[in-house]
Design an enzyme around this catalytic site. Structure first.
Site, short mmCIF file in Angstrom:
data_model
loop_
_atom_site.label_atom_id
_atom_site.label_comp_id
_atom_site.label_asym_id
_atom_site.label_seq_id
_atom_site.Cartn_x
_atom_site.Cartn_y
_atom_site.Cartn_z
N ARG A 1 0.87 -1.18 0.00
CA ARG A 1 0.00 0.00 0.00
C ARG A 1 0.91 1.23 0.00
O ARG A 1 1.92 1.26 0.71
CB ARG A 1 -0.92 0.02 1.23
CG ARG A 1 -2.08 -0.96 1.17
CD ARG A 1 -3.11 -0.61 0.08
NE ARG A 1 -4.21 -1.55 0.03
CZ ARG A 1 -4.27 -2.60 -0.79
NH1 ARG A 1 -3.28 -2.84 -1.63
NH2 ARG A 1 -5.33 -3.40 -0.79
N HIS B 1 -0.68 -0.13 -9.75
CA HIS B 1 -1.44 -1.09 -8.93
C HIS B 1 -1.94 -2.27 -9.78
O HIS B 1 -3.14 -2.57 -9.81
CB HIS B 1 -2.62 -0.40 -8.23
CG HIS B 1 -2.99 -1.07 -6.93
ND1 HIS B 1 -3.25 -0.37 -5.78
CD2 HIS B 1 -3.13 -2.38 -6.60
CE1 HIS B 1 -3.54 -1.23 -4.80
NE2 HIS B 1 -3.47 -2.45 -5.29
N GLU C 1 -2.47 7.52 -4.86
CA GLU C 1 -2.83 6.87 -6.13
C GLU C 1 -4.30 6.98 -6.50
O GLU C 1 -4.68 6.83 -7.66
CB GLU C 1 -2.43 5.39 -6.12
CG GLU C 1 -3.29 4.53 -5.20
CD GLU C 1 -2.92 3.05 -5.24
OE1 GLU C 1 -1.73 2.72 -5.14
OE2 GLU C 1 -3.83 2.22 -5.37
N ASP D 1 4.39 -0.39 -6.99
CA ASP D 1 3.13 -0.71 -7.66
C ASP D 1 1.99 0.07 -7.02
O ASP D 1 0.86 0.01 -7.49
CB ASP D 1 2.85 -2.22 -7.56
CG ASP D 1 1.61 -2.62 -8.35
OD1 ASP D 1 1.55 -2.27 -9.56
OD2 ASP D 1 0.69 -3.24 -7.79
P1 NAI Z 1 -1.30 -11.36 4.91
O1 NAI Z 1 -2.34 -10.88 5.87
O2 NAI Z 1 -1.27 -12.80 4.51
O3 NAI Z 1 0.17 -11.01 5.47
C1 NAI Z 1 0.50 -9.78 6.03
C2 NAI Z 1 1.63 -10.03 7.01
O4 NAI Z 1 2.06 -8.76 7.49
C3 NAI Z 1 1.21 -10.88 8.23
O5 NAI Z 1 2.11 -11.94 8.41
C4 NAI Z 1 1.30 -9.87 9.39
O6 NAI Z 1 1.68 -10.49 10.61
C5 NAI Z 1 2.35 -8.93 8.87
N1 NAI Z 1 2.37 -7.65 9.55
C6 NAI Z 1 1.36 -7.01 10.19
N2 NAI Z 1 1.82 -5.87 10.72
C7 NAI Z 1 3.14 -5.79 10.42
C8 NAI Z 1 4.16 -4.86 10.70
N3 NAI Z 1 3.92 -3.76 11.43
N4 NAI Z 1 5.40 -5.08 10.20
C9 NAI Z 1 5.66 -6.21 9.49
N5 NAI Z 1 4.73 -7.14 9.20
C10 NAI Z 1 3.48 -6.93 9.65
O7 NAI Z 1 -1.42 -10.41 3.64
P2 NAI Z 1 -0.93 -10.70 2.15
O8 NAI Z 1 -2.00 -11.41 1.41
O9 NAI Z 1 0.43 -11.28 2.18
O10 NAI Z 1 -0.88 -9.20 1.56
C11 NAI Z 1 0.03 -8.24 2.06
C12 NAI Z 1 -0.40 -6.88 1.55
O11 NAI Z 1 -0.26 -6.83 0.13
C13 NAI Z 1 -1.89 -6.55 1.78
O12 NAI Z 1 -2.10 -5.98 3.06
C14 NAI Z 1 -2.20 -5.56 0.69
O13 NAI Z 1 -2.02 -4.26 1.19
C15 NAI Z 1 -1.14 -5.84 -0.37
N6 NAI Z 1 -1.70 -6.30 -1.63
C16 NAI Z 1 -1.38 -5.61 -2.78
C17 NAI Z 1 -1.88 -6.01 -4.00
C18 NAI Z 1 -1.51 -5.30 -5.28
O14 NAI Z 1 -2.14 -5.54 -6.32
N7 NAI Z 1 -0.50 -4.45 -5.29
C19 NAI Z 1 -2.82 -7.14 -4.09
C20 NAI Z 1 -3.04 -7.84 -2.83
C21 NAI Z 1 -2.51 -7.41 -1.65
#
Ligand code: NAI
Length: 335
Positions: free
Chosen positions: A234, A295, A263, A258
């Site tokens: 994000r 994105h 954005e 990305d």
């Molecule tokens: P997820 O929920 O599986 O993993 C997120 C991880 O971040 C978890 O292990 C959590 O413990 C950790 N986390 C939470 N707070 C943290 C902190 N302060 N410092 C470090 N780690 C922390 O989520 P997933 O599916 O891996 O997605 C991650 C992010 O990717 C989403 O939150 C979303 O913002 C972004 N995303 C972007 C997309 C795009 O098209 N550019 C598409 C899908 C997701």
């Protein structure tokens, strides 16, 4: 169920209509984003379906609830754009698509790393101009480099797996370490230790009040000179102005984005006939060592199929009064 689908693009329509053949909802596709100005379009719709840049703040949610909306169906994983406390207070249900293709995002992040390192964006333009000189295209072996992964959830763990394949050393920071990452040999470290030791820092954590501007001037100061920074999570994880200063000084050697903190007024639209008014974004585009994509990390056929199927199944669960595993609420987050 009658669903107002906001921010609807042709590809949303294609994939949602195809998946809806099995679900039979009444989908009405609306091009505008859902904002305070456009929420009247959702009058009498019990459900709205929205995407990443539809701001569901308290005034928007209140206006929707007043006109009869009870369900917010996010067709994305992140839910930082929803005021969950306001949704709860208004008795609204929020559902999302927690995982549609973590592969899509992980592979795109690695694509940015490869493009920046080997300067593929520059080589592409040069060769088309008949310029086959190699000056300025010098890269480095990824083998042996240290990659710092911030957030090792569904996407971060895949990035770890791919980068291990290149022979990189892997560091990670996550308040909840992932057993699969540990088994891969990922070394969990404190965040500032990760910043100090990584050649490449890649962000895969959610945007929360704690992670807002996680990459600020102080964090950048700690990093290695010439570090590569990748953000496919994000935009507001990164203080863009601080990164621009670090690009100008050479502290950041490569930047792959990305997502961008402002954005919402740019991405997903064809603005090629207009002048970009966002001077910070325009400055980013002037650097040869910056690659920005709009994105699109999620944007694979496989991901769009999953998004459509899960979104419609979430709506069916709600309509039939079944508990929905993909519900997101402040109360659940606090547990
Ligand atoms: P997820 O929920 O599986 O993993 C997120 C991880 O971040 C978890 O292990 C959590 O413990 C950790 N986390 C939470 N707070 C943290 C902190 N302060 N410092 C470090 N780690 C922390 O989520 P997933 O599916 O891996 O997605 C991650 C992010 O990717 C989403 O939150 C979303 O913002 C972004 N995303 C972007 C997309 C795009 O098209 N550019 C598409 C899908 C997701």
């Amino acid at each position: 169920m009658k669903v107002a689908v906001f921010s609807a693009k042709s590809y949303d329509r294609t994939f949602l209509e195809r998946a809806n053949a099995a679900q039979g909802h009444e989908l009405v596709f609306l091009e505008p984003r859902l904002t305070r100005e456009t929420c009247a379009l959702a009058a009498e719709f019990p459900a709205v379906c929205v995407f990443v840049n539809d701001p569901l703040d308290a005034p928007v949610l209140t206006a929707l609830a007043r006109r009869g909306t009870r369900l917010i169906a996010l067709r994305c994983a992140g839910f930082n754009n929803v005021d969950l406390a306001a949704a709860r207070d208004l008795g609204m249900t929020v559902v999302r698509v927690p995982a549609y293709s973590p592969y899509a995002v992980a592979e795109h992040a690695v694509g940015l790393i490869l493009a920046l390192n080997r300067k593929i964006h520059r080589a592409y333009a040069r060769v088309r101009e008949g310029n086959f000189a190699l000056d300025g295209l010098l890269g480095f072996d990824l083998y042996g480099q240290t990659v710092g992964i911030v957030g090792t959830g569904k996407i971060g763990v895949l990035v770890a797996r791919i980068m291990k394949g290149f022979g990189c050393h892997l560091l990670a920071y996550d308040p909840f370490p992932n057993a699969e990452c540990e088994a891969l040999g990922v070394d969990y470290a404190a965040l500032s230790d990760l910043f100090v030791r990584s050649d490449i820092v890649t962000l895969h954590c959610p945007l929360t009040p704690e992670t807002h501007h996680l990459i600020d001037a102080r964090a950048l100061d700690e990093m290695k000179p010439g570090v590569m920074l990748i953000n496919t999570s994000r935009g507001a994880l990164v203080d863009t102005r601080a990164v621009i200063r670090a690009l100008k000084s050479g502290k950041v050697g490569y930047l792959g984005l990305d997502v961008y903190e402002e954005e919402a007024n740019l991405f997903f639209e064809n603005l090629s006939d207009r002048l970009i008014q966002d001077d910070v974004f325009a400055r980013l585009l002037t650097f040869p060592n910056v690659v920005v994509t709009g994105h699109q990390a999620f944007f694979t056929r496989n991901a769009l199929e999953h998004i459509a199927e899960t979104t419609l199944a979430n709506i069916t669960d709600f309509e039939q009064g079944r508990p929905c595993v993909n519900q997101v609420s402040v109360d659940r987050l606090r547990k």
